[in-house]
Design a protein around this motif. Structure first.
Motif, PDB file in Angstrom:
ATOM      1  N   LEU A 229      -0.106   9.632   8.012  1.00 50.08           N
ATOM      2  CA  LEU A 229      -0.985   8.673   7.350  1.00 50.08           C
ATOM      3  C   LEU A 229      -1.876   9.042   6.368  1.00 50.08           C
ATOM      4  O   LEU A 229      -2.615   8.409   5.583  1.00 50.08           O
ATOM      5  CB  LEU A 229      -1.968   7.895   8.281  1.00 50.08           C
ATOM      6  N   GLY A 230      -1.870  10.350   6.008  1.00 51.45           N
ATOM      7  CA  GLY A 230      -3.171  11.081   5.186  1.00 51.45           C
ATOM      8  C   GLY A 230      -2.988  10.693   3.848  1.00 51.45           C
ATOM      9  O   GLY A 230      -4.044  10.305   3.146  1.00 51.45           O
ATOM     10  N   LEU A 231      -1.734  10.580   3.221  1.00 51.01           N
ATOM     11  CA  LEU A 231      -1.308  10.317   1.787  1.00 51.01           C
ATOM     12  C   LEU A 231      -1.764   8.644   1.585  1.00 51.01           C
ATOM     13  O   LEU A 231      -2.121   8.386   0.559  1.00 51.01           O
ATOM     14  CB  LEU A 231      -0.209  10.617   1.326  1.00 51.01           C
ATOM     15  N   SER A 232      -1.671   7.942   2.604  1.00 55.59           N
ATOM     16  CA  SER A 232      -1.686   6.365   2.491  1.00 55.59           C
ATOM     17  C   SER A 232      -3.262   6.438   2.446  1.00 55.59           C
ATOM     18  O   SER A 232      -3.565   5.549   1.561  1.00 55.59           O
ATOM     19  CB  SER A 232      -1.194   5.802   3.792  1.00 55.59           C
ATOM     20  N   ILE A 233      -4.009   7.109   3.314  1.00 55.22           N
ATOM     21  CA  ILE A 233      -5.488   7.141   3.090  1.00 55.22           C
ATOM     22  C   ILE A 233      -5.986   7.562   1.871  1.00 55.22           C
ATOM     23  O   ILE A 233      -6.961   6.911   1.086  1.00 55.22           O
ATOM     24  CB  ILE A 233      -6.031   7.721   4.316  1.00 55.22           C
ATOM     25  N   VAL A 234      -5.315   8.624   1.266  1.00 50.01           N
ATOM     26  CA  VAL A 234      -5.818   9.126   0.067  1.00 50.01           C
ATOM     27  C   VAL A 234      -5.668   7.999  -1.254  1.00 50.01           C
ATOM     28  O   VAL A 234      -6.495   7.779  -1.771  1.00 50.01           O
ATOM     29  CB  VAL A 234      -5.054  10.525  -0.339  1.00 50.01           C
ATOM     30  N   LYS A 235      -4.366   7.548  -1.031  1.00 50.87           N
ATOM     31  CA  LYS A 235      -4.217   6.487  -2.105  1.00 50.87           C
ATOM     32  C   LYS A 235      -5.115   5.467  -2.090  1.00 50.87           C
ATOM     33  O   LYS A 235      -5.561   4.661  -3.098  1.00 50.87           O
ATOM     34  CB  LYS A 235      -2.824   6.049  -2.062  1.00 50.87           C
ATOM     35  N   SER A 236      -5.484   4.849  -0.733  1.00 51.32           N
ATOM     36  CA  SER A 236      -6.323   3.776  -0.810  1.00 51.32           C
ATOM     37  C   SER A 236      -7.729   4.311  -1.254  1.00 51.32           C
ATOM     38  O   SER A 236      -8.390   3.338  -1.836  1.00 51.32           O
ATOM     39  CB  SER A 236      -6.446   3.329   0.949  1.00 51.32           C
ATOM     40  N   ILE A 237      -8.169   5.101  -0.933  1.00 50.78           N
ATOM     41  CA  ILE A 237      -9.493   5.792  -1.262  1.00 50.78           C
ATOM     42  C   ILE A 237      -9.680   6.006  -2.863  1.00 50.78           C
ATOM     43  O   ILE A 237     -10.385   5.290  -3.424  1.00 50.78           O
ATOM     44  CB  ILE A 237     -10.009   7.204  -0.746  1.00 50.78           C
TER      45      ILE A 237
END
Ligand code: ADP
Length: 269
Positions: A229-237
């Motif tokens: 989920l790390g990159l999904s969170i990065v993108k969202s931020i």
């Protein structure tokens, strides 16, 4: 050529002259159908992802219980797996909740002048032990630039990218293992680039990289303790700051993530 979905209603009517007719009302419900499919897919992914560590915890606990004479070393190895897998499960649940808050807009952001060099140096101090442990050299190159941002979220975003870079680069058996974080200013944008000399990502995987739970190599990611989920969170931020993220990668050479963030106030809390 796209498939479309309709809901149909048949309404019998009697015309003034007594003729009977049927009116068919069709409504295009493709959007609802797609959303429903996505939701089902998501629930199924979450269950599957949580079940994997749970199965392993259950299995090792059962083995430990059934063999009271097990030697101390094996016992310790099994208990370590149980500990790691429960920590990973808890990370996954936290990431999921965080992502949900980010995407629903519920997460409160505290925007203020944020010096990206301060953020990057802080991230470096957090990952130093990990980098040393894996024999990965981390280098920073920073042009002074401040942006309008939530400092904690900036730390989280860059930390995720650098943590991935170190983890996946450490998997390389030969060649040098280097990670570089560069902050530069390009007109009205700040650019944060995180590059590594890791295994790289195949071209066909790139479009799905930021999807929830997507991993290029499931086994490898799990071994590294990843939640997917790390990159999904990065993108969202990044998007919440009015920015964009892109990735360049070549298998066997390395990967670069490029984050482009507006310097001036464009977004509000
Ligand atoms: P994970 O928790 O699995 O690391 P992420 O969302 O952070 O999940 O990343 C998704 C996938 O992208 C990873 O499983 C990995 O396959 C790939 N990936 C991310 N960063 C890198 C990198 N620097 N080098 C190679 N592969 C990477």
């Amino acid at each position: 050529d796209e498939k479309r979905y309709y809901s149909c209603n048949m309404i019998p009517v009697i015309l003034p002259r007594g003729e009977r007719r049927v009116v068919i009302m069709m409504r295009d419900v493709t959007k609802e159908h797609e959303l429903n499919e996505l939701r089902k897919q998501f629930v199924s992914n979450v269950s599957h992802e949580l079940r994997t560590p749970l199965t392993s915890i259950h299995g090792y606990a059962e083995t430990l219980l059934s063999d009271p004479e097990m030697d101390a070393e094996t016992r310790k190895r099994f208990l370590t797996i149980i500990e790691n897998e429960s920590a990973r499960m808890s990370r996954m649940i936290n990431d999921l909740l965080d992502l949900e808050r980010l995407e629903s807009g519920e997460a409160r952001f505290e925007f203020k002048e944020t010096d990206l060099c301060v953020v990057v140096n802080y991230v470096l101090s957090i990952v130093e032990p990990l980098a040393n442990e894996h024999g990965v050299q981390v280098e920073i190159q920073c042009e002074p630039v401040s942006i309008w941002a939530d400092q904690d979220r900036m730390v989280q975003m860059i930390l995720n990218l650098v943590d991935n870079a170190i983890k996946y680069t450490s998997l390389k058996e030969i060649g040098d293992k280097r990670v570089k974080v560069r902050v530069t200013r390009e007109g009205k944008h700040a650019i944060v680039a995180v590059s590594d000399t890791g295994p790289g990502i195949p071209k066909e995987a790139l479009p799905r990289l930021f999807d929830r739970f997507y991993r290029v190599d499931k086994g490898r990611s799990r071994k590294m303790g990843g939640s997917g989920l790390g990159l999904s969170i990065v993108k969202s931020i990044v998007e919440r700051h009015g920015g964009e993220i892109s990735v360049n990668s070549e298998v066997g050479v390395g990967t670069t993530f490029i984050v482009k963030l507006p310097i001036e106030r464009e977004v509000e809390a």
